[in-house]
Motif scaffolding. Sequence first.
Motif, PDB file in Angstrom:
ATOM      1  N   CYS A  81      -9.117 -16.366 -13.639  1.00 61.71           N
ATOM      2  CA  CYS A  81     -10.164 -17.175 -14.250  1.00 61.71           C
ATOM      3  C   CYS A  81     -11.205 -17.555 -13.199  1.00 61.71           C
ATOM      4  O   CYS A  81     -10.862 -18.059 -12.140  1.00 61.71           O
ATOM      5  CB  CYS A  81      -9.559 -18.430 -14.868  1.00 61.71           C
ATOM      6  N   ALA A  83     -14.061 -19.258 -14.295  1.00 61.89           N
ATOM      7  CA  ALA A  83     -14.934 -20.233 -14.949  1.00 61.89           C
ATOM      8  C   ALA A  83     -14.953 -21.527 -14.138  1.00 61.89           C
ATOM      9  O   ALA A  83     -14.190 -21.687 -13.192  1.00 61.89           O
ATOM     10  CB  ALA A  83     -14.465 -20.453 -16.373  1.00 61.89           C
ATOM     11  N   CYS A  86     -11.783 -23.788 -12.929  1.00 59.34           N
ATOM     12  CA  CYS A  86     -10.918 -23.102 -11.981  1.00 59.34           C
ATOM     13  C   CYS A  86     -11.627 -22.880 -10.646  1.00 59.34           C
ATOM     14  O   CYS A  86     -11.006 -22.960  -9.586  1.00 59.34           O
ATOM     15  CB  CYS A  86     -10.410 -21.788 -12.553  1.00 59.34           C
ATOM     16  N   CYS A 120     -12.314 -18.721 -18.409  1.00 58.37           N
ATOM     17  CA  CYS A 120     -11.516 -19.796 -18.995  1.00 58.37           C
ATOM     18  C   CYS A 120     -10.380 -19.261 -19.848  1.00 58.37           C
ATOM     19  O   CYS A 120     -10.582 -18.523 -20.817  1.00 58.37           O
ATOM     20  CB  CYS A 120     -12.348 -20.765 -19.822  1.00 58.37           C
ATOM     21  N   LEU A 121      -9.202 -19.661 -19.476  1.00 48.93           N
ATOM     22  CA  LEU A 121      -8.012 -19.280 -20.231  1.00 48.93           C
ATOM     23  C   LEU A 121      -7.491 -20.472 -21.016  1.00 48.93           C
ATOM     24  O   LEU A 121      -6.362 -20.466 -21.514  1.00 48.93           O
ATOM     25  CB  LEU A 121      -6.944 -18.749 -19.276  1.00 48.93           C
ATOM     26  N   ASN A 123      -6.673 -23.267 -19.818  1.00 54.61           N
ATOM     27  CA  ASN A 123      -5.570 -23.831 -19.035  1.00 54.61           C
ATOM     28  C   ASN A 123      -6.149 -24.623 -17.858  1.00 54.61           C
ATOM     29  O   ASN A 123      -5.573 -24.702 -16.794  1.00 54.61           O
ATOM     30  CB  ASN A 123      -4.709 -22.650 -18.538  1.00 54.61           C
ATOM     31  N   CYS A 124      -7.349 -25.218 -18.084  1.00 55.74           N
ATOM     32  CA  CYS A 124      -8.140 -25.789 -16.996  1.00 55.74           C
ATOM     33  C   CYS A 124      -7.381 -26.852 -16.197  1.00 55.74           C
ATOM     34  O   CYS A 124      -7.540 -26.955 -14.991  1.00 55.74           O
ATOM     35  CB  CYS A 124      -9.426 -26.383 -17.535  1.00 55.74           C
ATOM     36  N   SER A 129      -6.229 -20.629 -12.820  1.00 55.54           N
ATOM     37  CA  SER A 129      -5.382 -19.925 -13.783  1.00 55.54           C
ATOM     38  C   SER A 129      -5.551 -18.416 -13.665  1.00 55.54           C
ATOM     39  O   SER A 129      -6.603 -17.942 -13.254  1.00 55.54           O
ATOM     40  CB  SER A 129      -5.750 -20.321 -15.214  1.00 55.54           C
TER      41      SER A 129
HETATM   42  S1  FES Z   1     -11.778 -22.710 -16.435  1.00 56.35           S
HETATM   43 FE1  FES Z   1     -10.097 -21.512 -15.835  1.00 56.35          FE
HETATM   44  S2  FES Z   1      -8.717 -21.935 -17.469  1.00 56.35           S
HETATM   45 FE2  FES Z   1     -10.483 -23.016 -18.119  1.00 56.35          FE
END
Ligand code: FES
Lengths: 153, 998
Positions: A81, A83, A86, A120-121, A123-124, A129
Motif C-alpha cells: 500500500c 496510499a 501507510c 489503500c487496503l 487497513n490504515c 499494509s
Molecule cells: S492507506 Fe494503506 S491501508 Fe489505507
Amino acid sequence: MLFTPWSSQAASAVLDATCEKPGPVLISLQALQNEFGYVPKEAVEMVAKACNVSRADVHGVLTFYHDLRTSPPPKNSVRICVAEACQSVGSRKLVEDAEKVFGTQMEESNDDIELKPVYCLGNCALGPSAMVDGELIGRATANDLHHLVKAKS
Amino acid sequence: MTLLIEPDYGTPAGKSLDIVEVEIDGVSVSIPSDTSIMRASALAGISIPKLCATDSLNAFGSCRLCVVEIDGRNGTPSSCTTPVSGGMKISTKSERLDRIRQGVMELYMSDHPEKCAAGDECEMHGMAKTVGLKEVRYEGQSHLDLPKDESNPYFTFDSTECIVCNRCVRACDEVQGTFALTIENRGFESRVSSSGTSFIESECVSCGACVQACPTGALTEKTLYTIGTPTRSVITTCAYCGVGCSFKAEMRGDELVRMVPYKDGGANEGHSCVKGRFAWGYATHEDRITTPMIREKITDPWKAVSWDHAIDYAATKLKALQSEFGIDSIGGITSSRCTNEEVFVVQKMIRAAFGNNNVDTCARVCHSPTGYGLSQTFGTSAGTQDFESVEHSDVVLLIGANPTAAHPVFASRLKQALRKGTKLIVVDPRQIELVRTPHIEASHHLQLLPGTNVAIINAMAHVIAEEGLIDRDFVNARCDLDSFARWEEFISLPENSPEALEASTRVPAEEVRKAARLYATVPNAAIYYGLGVTEHSQGSTMVMGIANLAMATGNIGRTGVGVNPLRGQNNVQGSCDMGSFPHELPGYRHISNPKTREIFEIQWKTVLNAKPGMRIPNMFDSAISGEFKGIYIQGEDIAQSDPNTSHVHAALRALDLVIVQDLFLNETSKFAHVFFPGTSFLEKDGTFTNAERRINRVRPVMASKTGKSEWEVTCDLAAAMGYEMGYENSAQIMDEIAATTPTFSGVSFAKLDELGSIQWPCNAEHPEGTPVMHIDHFVRGEGRFMVTPYVPTDEKATRKFPLLLTTGRILSQYNVGAQTRRTANVVWHSEDILDIHESDAELRGIEDGSWVKLSSRVGETIMKARITDQVPAGVVYTTFHFPESGANVITTDYSDWATNCPEYKVTAVEIAPSSKGPQAITEHASHGDVELESIIRMANQIAANVPTNTAPEHAVAHHIEQFWTPYMQERLMKEVDRAALSPIVIKALALDLNHVLS
Ligand code: FES
Ligand code: SF4
Ligand code: SF4
Ligand code: FES
C-alpha cells in the motif's frame, strides 16, 4: 497459487455460471481470473458472447480494474500500500526494502514474483499494509513478506 | 448557398406534457419539465459553453464547462444534467462561472494540440475563446505523441486531439447501438478505444455517428484533410436503401467533401450508415460513362456519339421494330434507383409514345407482392406507419428482413426501442444479428425452413383465433365481415394449427403459440418485413397473411402498430407509385378503368391501351419466343440481378435492340446496342419516396456529368419517336403527377422545400401528408380478410439437390454492387461467400474458407464457403453483390403466383468441394417453348393459390384478366394442351373472361 491451465472449454463452464448474474461482465472476468489466474485476450470475445455485450464493453471493464490481469501471473504477487496513511507510517521504506529482498522493482515482474503498488487496503490503522497472494498483512516488514512468499511457494 | 450549421441544443428535446416556466438571465421560457437547463437556455437564445453535451445524446455531465448558478441553490450545477423546474431563476454568466470555466478549459488545453489539423472542426479553440481563456500555465505529461489510427478507409482517429468526453462512445451506444467503443484504462491513462484493436478490426460498422458527435478533430472524415473544409451545403437524399436518409452534401467548390446526416431528416433524424455517409465515391469514379454510345452488333466495339445521334439511332430502331413486328414488340423497365420524375416519364413514354403498356420495374423482383397483397386487403400498396412509430411498439414482429444489414438506420431506431423494452419476435431461417446482439435479445426466433412463411403466419393466426385473442371490436367496426367469417372458418381448420404445420416449418408448435400470444396480447404490436416475405412462390399470399394477422388483432390505424414493408431500394415505393407496373397507371389504378385512363388521356393528349402489358419475366419469355424485340432499361442490371441468369442472357441475346441507361457499363450492357449515360443522385433534381411513403427532395449538388438530365433523355427519345412531352424542369413533372394522381394532389417541389418532406397521401384532406394510414377507415373502406392456403413451393430439396439456398445482402455492399464495389467498402466485403452449417460442411468434406461448387437445376457457380451457425443444417446462404460469383446463375425462374416476383429465397442446391477458384460459372441453356411452359406453370400456380372455399375458377379468370397480356391469355386459351392444366384453370377458361372483369 494454483490455477487451472487456460482452456476455452473450462472457461465456458465458468461463464455458464456467471453470465446470468447482475453485473455479469465484472463477475465473469473475476471468476475467470480466480480460475485461471488471468483473463487472456481470447476470453474477451467469450465473455462478450456469454453476457451479450460487445467486445468493447468487456475491454473497458477489463482495463479499468487494475486487479484484472491479461497475462499469466507470476508464482507470487506482493502488493504494497502506497496510499497516504501507510506512507505516513513508513510504506516508502517498506517498498525500498522489498525491492532489495525480492530483487525486483516496483511495477515489474518476472516468472516468480511481482511487486505492485496498491492504494489503500482499508487497513490504515495497522499500516504499512501489504498483501501477499491475496493475504492481508498489517505492520508489514520486508522480512515478513519474504517469509510469507517462501511459505507460499 | 452557404454552409449550413445546424443548431445544437446540447441535450435531446423534452417529451413531458407538463410545461413549466423558468427565467434564464432575465429571459423567461416555457418548456416541458424534462428539459435540461442547457436546452432551455439554447432555446431562449443563450448558449452555455459545453463540451461533453450534444443534442443527439443524453446528458453525461463530465466536462463541467456548462456550470450555471440557480437562485436559492448552493454550488454550480452543470446545466446539461439539471432539468428545469417551475419558477427557477438561472444565471449563466458571472465572474465565478467564468473562473470555473476558464479553469476547466485551461486544463483541457494543456493536453490539446495548439493547432488542430481539423481547423474549425475542432470546437476546443472556439470554446477556449468563448470562456475567455488567455493562457495555459500547466505543462507536464500529455497525450500529444499518441499514434493515429488510420485503419478505417473513411475516417481517422487521432487520440492526441481526444478530450475523452465520451461523446463518440455514447453515440455508438445510444444512437447506432453497436457498442464498438469504450474508454480503456482509468485516470490519466483513460483513452477512447475500439476494444483495444484498430477501428477496422473492431466491431465498428463505420456508420459515422461517432465522427459526427466528436467535438474535436479526434474523429474526422479523411476527405476533410484531402479536400479541405467545405464551404457550402445542399440538403439531399441518400440513393441507397429504402430508409431514405437526408444528408447535407457539404461541398468545396464543385467537389463533394462529405455527406453529413441531417438532423431535420424525417427518416433518419441525424443518423446514417456506412453507405450513405461514406460510399458515394462511385459517383465520380473513373468507370463512369458520360457520353452516349451505340453499336450495330453486341460483338462490335462501342462508338461514342453525340446525344442527338444516339437518340435518333435508338428512336429509328424502335420505330422500325414496331412497324415490322407490331406495336407490342417493344417495352421498357423503370428503375427504383431513379427519381419519381424520371420513372414517371419513362412509363409515360412507353404508354404514350410506344403505345403499349409493356412497362415494368425492378420492383417486380422485390416488392411486387407487397403491392398486390396490401392492395387486396387494405386498399393501397404501402407501409402503414412512419419509422418513428416503432418507438411506441410493445412488440415488433420482424419477418424475413435483416435490418442491421439492409436498413441500418431503421435498425438503429429499432435497437433503441428494443433496449427500452420493446419485445422482438424474429421469423427467419437464419440467425440474423437482431436475434442476439449486444444488449438485445429476441424473445422468440421462429427459425423456419425457407419457403414455409405462409405456414407460420397461418399457424400464428390459428392460435389467435383458437385462443380467443381476436380483437372483435376492431374487426366488427373496421373490416368486411363476410371476408372475416370466411377467413375465421379457414384459419380455424386443424390443418392450420402449429402442431399440424410443425413438420413443414420445423418450428416447435409451442414456440409458435408463445410468439402468437405475445404478438396478440400487447397494446401495440407492429410487423416489419422484407424480401424474405415477398421473394417466394407465395410472396403475395404471405403479405395478405400478414395483413390478416394485423387486422385480426386490431394492430392497424394508430402509432406503434401497422404493417411495414422495408423497401430494398431508395425509390421502390416511388417507382411503384409512379405507374411502373404494366397493369396500372400512377397511383395504383388499373389500366382497364376507363375513368382513370381518361384523366391521363386528356393530360397526355393521346389514347391509351386498356390491356395490361408484359411483366419482366413475360418480356424475357417472349423475347426467346421471338415476338418481343426491343427494350429500354433504365438503371437496372437485369443480367446480374434477375434470377436464372442463363435464361435472362438468352432473352437479351435474342433481342434486336437493347437500350441501357446507366452509370457504368455492366453485365446487361454487354448485350446492349445503345448506351445512354445516366446521372448519379448527386446530379439529379427530383424526389425519392422511401419505405414510409415519405417524399424527399433530391437536389443536384453538381452539374450533370453527361450534359443532360435523365428525364430529358427520356423526353428526347419520346420526341424522336413522334411524341412531345416537353417539360422545362422536373418540378413540372411533379406538377403533372399531382394533377393526375389523387394521393399526390397536394405535392409540389415548393411544398416539399417548405415542409422538408411529405408522406403521401397528400391532398385536400391531408394537406401536410399522412404519417400513419388507415386511421379511421381503410383506404378500400373496410379491411378485407383474404383466405391464405399454404401451398408448398415446387422448389423442394431433393436427393440430387438436398440443400435449400437462400440469398440476402450485407451491410457494406448494395445489391449488384455497381456502386459499392467502386468504393472503399470492399475492405469489409470483397466477394460473395457461401454460409453453410457445420454438419452439412462436414458431410461433404468442406473446410472453412475453401472453394465450393454450388449447383442447382439451372446452373452452377463457385464461391468460398464459410462455416457458421447462423444458418441451420439443411440451409445455405449467400449474397449476390459480385458478378464473378454470379449467385443468380443458380436461382430459378420460379416465382410468386400473383406477381411473378422471383423465388430468390428458395433454391434447391447441392454443394461440393472445388479445386478451382471463381469464374467457373456454367449456365444450363433452356430448351423448347419457354413462354408456353411459363404460361402453363403460372396458370396452375394461380389455381393452386386462390382460396377453394368460393368459386375458385372466377378468381383465376379474374386474376388472369387483370394481369396477363391479351397475347398470353390467347396462348393459354388456344395453344395449351388441357391435360397440362389443373381442373380449376380449365373451368376458368370455360368462363367468358371479359365478362368476368366487367
Ligand atoms: S492507506 Fe494503506 S491501508 Fe489505507
Ligand atoms: S463509426 Fe459507428 S459503429 Fe463505428 S465506432 Fe463510430 S459510431 Fe460505432
Ligand atoms: S474521440 Fe472525440 S468524441 Fe470521442 S472522447 Fe475523444 S473528443 Fe470526445
Ligand atoms: S456539457 Fe455539461 S458537463 Fe459537459
